[in-house]
Design an enzyme around this catalytic site. Structure first.
Site, short mmCIF file in Angstrom:
data_model
loop_
_atom_site.label_atom_id
_atom_site.label_comp_id
_atom_site.label_asym_id
_atom_site.label_seq_id
_atom_site.Cartn_x
_atom_site.Cartn_y
_atom_site.Cartn_z
N GLU A 114 7.09 -5.75 0.73
CA GLU A 114 5.83 -6.20 1.34
C GLU A 114 6.09 -7.65 1.76
O GLU A 114 5.95 -8.57 0.96
CB GLU A 114 4.68 -6.08 0.33
CG GLU A 114 3.30 -6.32 0.93
CD GLU A 114 2.82 -7.74 0.75
OE1 GLU A 114 2.24 -8.29 1.70
OE2 GLU A 114 3.00 -8.31 -0.35
N ASP A 166 6.05 -6.58 -4.28
CA ASP A 166 4.93 -7.36 -3.77
C ASP A 166 5.35 -8.78 -3.42
O ASP A 166 6.21 -9.37 -4.07
CB ASP A 166 3.83 -7.39 -4.84
CG ASP A 166 2.58 -8.12 -4.37
OD1 ASP A 166 1.96 -7.64 -3.41
OD2 ASP A 166 2.25 -9.17 -4.95
#
Length: 632
Positions: A357, A305
């Site tokens: 991401e 993330d």
């Protein structure tokens, strides 16, 4: 020096030098051979450290500092499996604070955050066949179709209680398998306290959340996924951690896991603390965490993330103008950490997915580390996602003037190894569900959604869809309640679900749609220059010469008859998919199922055939017997 003392010295050295990549096997709570339980914790600036728990009536039992390692340890008797514990840290100022065990592998259920003493159990896994198959080919060359799931809101009981890992295994696994997905991607299951954080404000970097059951229950869930030929990816957050003062923040009374500079430590955008990725002990902690989930929990990949937050010094709000010693905004420590992370992961698991991401245009995210890249093997294609959604949200009347939203992605589609994501971020906070984004009346919304999903399946790159989009849920996602399963009583929603299952199975069965995803040879341009008619087409090619799929799209609610498509070979072709078929909620009761390509060049291709291109629809067509193809 005894063997145990030597082991302690070695493990302490590795942890402190940034090379302790199995630190959870040393730090934390461990059952020893003599049935004593050892407790070890890193708190280098603490004045004193003690362990407290149900086994000593929450009265401190002092631990001893191991030389100059910064690690405190001690052994206790009369500790039972299931006991709760924390560490009491006394700072140099004499202030006492109860802290979590950073290496705990299970916590009590919220709102408590005490760690649970676990007795080691020799787990019998049943996924050897899955793991063996996983090793046979690189993931870039496999069909990857991911179902992104938030476990707390996929389904809930009528009284609002969570499903357990066992209940999710019984319902989610067969559902995802039946729908034709290759993987489930779980939004963070690492322990966290705040539901509204969706798991991204993490507390326990080695512990599956106790919301849904025990650590063993989670491992069983993963095992059952693999037995059903379903991979498991989990979102992982190495950039920042929860603000709570009884967690990692100022663990020993000073900045320990976070930056010493309070301005760099403070993550304003997400209300969290940033890890100091240049600190060797933090590197050991985080890489140990990543490898723990891949080694001990048998995960098939991690979606890392907020990579941009680790790449740039000025990514967060209020950090404009921050530069490194070379005068640019790169976070050199963050870049080095990501390269080290991926190097260590792929040395041990060359067949897993490490997915970034990453929302900027940082180069070589999926490039090799020895060539200056970050070393991931996949990156979310955020540009493709935003442009595609912008295009499909637009009134069809104006789409012909904005075809650059579709064509621009062709310029950079091989710059990285991409995954095409329609993720949870696009269906929350007022952005509306995918279904609700689509223009027109309810019928046309479904027609647009079917066409957009087919466009994703045909475009080069692996793919990800968030739960609920598979049947066109109208309400945007809410983390506090289950999906609107009642929608499936509506024929259009039910037919959309059937369409998604058919599309997923078609994708998996046709190698041209995934075999050369990241190579220019995997796509042939054909009808890509007809913006005036709002139609679009291209060909996806597999390794085998005569194995390809023709994709044609009509982005307006006007049927196009005698629509000519250029193809590489004359011969016979067959229909794979018509998004406007009656069974899928469309209007076509009789489908054109076969097509004959003749030696008539068109759009740069030597042969062509005509079709009726459905209004607001798409066709997927493949050769059945073309000229030049061997009978064998």
């Amino acid at each position: 020096m005894s063997d145990s003392e030597t082991a302690v010295t070695t493990q302490s050295y590795l942890f402190n030098t940034g090379r302790g990549f199995q630190s959870q096997d040393y730090l934390g709570c461990h059952w020893e051979a003599d049935d004593q339980v050892s407790f070890r914790v890193w708190a280098p600036q603490a004045q004193a450290v003690a362990v407290v728990g149900t086994f000593n009536d929450w009265q401190p039992t002092a631990l001893t500092l191991v030389g100059t390692t910064g690690i405190w340890q001690g052994r206790l008797t009369d500790v039972q499996a299931g006991d709760l514990y924390k560490f009491q840290i006394t700072s140099q100022r004499g202030e006492k604070q109860l802290k979590i065990d950073p290496f705990a592998q299970q916590f009590e259920r919220k709102p408590g955050d005490a760690a649970v003493v676990l007795k080691p159990v020799a787990r019998q896994w049943h996924d050897s066949l899955w793991l063996a198959r996983r090793k046979k080919s690189h993931p870039e060359n496999r069909p990857i179709n991911i179902y992104e799931v938030h476990l707390g809101s996929w389904r809930r009981h009528d009284n609002g209680d969570y499903y357990t890992y066992a209940e999710l295994a019984a319902e989610l696994i067969p559902y995802a398998h039946q729908m034709g997905y290759s993987h489930v991607e779980l939004m963070p299951v690492m322990e966290h306290l705040l539901d509204a954080s969706w798991g991204y404000q993490q507390l326990g970097y080695f512990a599956p959340t106790s919301r849904f059951g025990t650590r063993e229950d989670f491992l069983s869930f993963v095992d059952q996924c693999h037995q059903a030929n379903l991979g498991v990816i989990v979102d992982w957050v190495p950039g920042h951690f929860i603000r709570n003062y009884d967690a990692l923040y100022q663990y020993d009374g000073t900045p320990t896991y976070e930056y010493a500079d309070p301005d760099r430590a403070d993550n304003r955008r997400w209300g969290a603390w940033n890890f100091d990725l240049g600190k060797t002990q933090v590197q050991s902690f985080l890489i140990s965490s990543a490898l723990y989930w891949l080694n001990d929990c048998h995960l098939d990949g991690l979606r890392v993330d907020a990579v941009s937050n680790m790449l740039y010094l000025d990514y967060d709000e209020g950090r404009e103008g921050q530069v490194n010693q070379y005068g640019d905004n790169r976070n050199l420590a963050g870049i080095a950490f990501l390269q080290e992370l991926n190097t260590e992961v792929f040395q041990r698991h060359p067949d897993v997915l490490m997915i970034a991401e990453e929302s900027s245009a940082y180069p070589q995210v999926t490039g090799r580390v020895d060539q200056g890249g970050l070393g991931f093997n996949f990156k979310w294609n955020m540009g493709w996602m935003h442009d595609t959604l912008d295009f499909f949200e637009m009134d069809p009347l104006y789409r012909h003037d904005h075809f650059n939203l579709l064509t621009f992605a062709f310029v950079y589609m091989f710059d990285e190894q991409f995954i095409l994501p329609f993720s949870h971020d696009e269906v929350v906070h007022g952005k509306k569900s995918l279904m609700h984004k689509m223009p027109g009346d309810r019928y046309n919304q479904f027609a647009n959604l079917r066409t957009m999903m087919t466009y994703m399946a045909a475009f080069p790159g692996k793919q990800l869809n968030f739960m609920g989009s598979e049947w066109g849920q109208f309400l945007e996602w809410r983390d506090w309640s289950q999906l609107e399963w009642v929608d499936l009583k509506d024929p259009l929603n039910h037919q959309m679900q059937q369409f998604t299952a058919a599309l997923n199975q078609l994708y998996h069965a046709n190698r041209p749609l995934w075999e050369l995803d990241h190579q220019p040879a995997g796509i042939i341009y054909s009808n890509t220059d007809d913006a005036a008619s709002s139609t679009f087409g291209f060909i996806r090619q597999a390794k085998r010469k005569y194995s390809f799929v023709v994709a044609a799209f009509n982005f307006v609610p006007v049927e196009r008859r005698q629509y000519r498509i250029g193809v590489p070979y004359p011969g016979e072709y067959e229909l794979l998919l018509n998004t406007e078929a009656k069974a899928f909620g469309g209007t076509w009761t009789q489908l054109e199922t076969t097509f004959t390509a003749i030696d008539e060049p068109y759009k740069g291709q030597p042969a062509s055939f005509e079709v009726t291109l459905p209004a607001m629809g798409a066709l997927l067509i493949r050769p059945s017997k073309v000229k030049g193809e061997s009978k064998k």
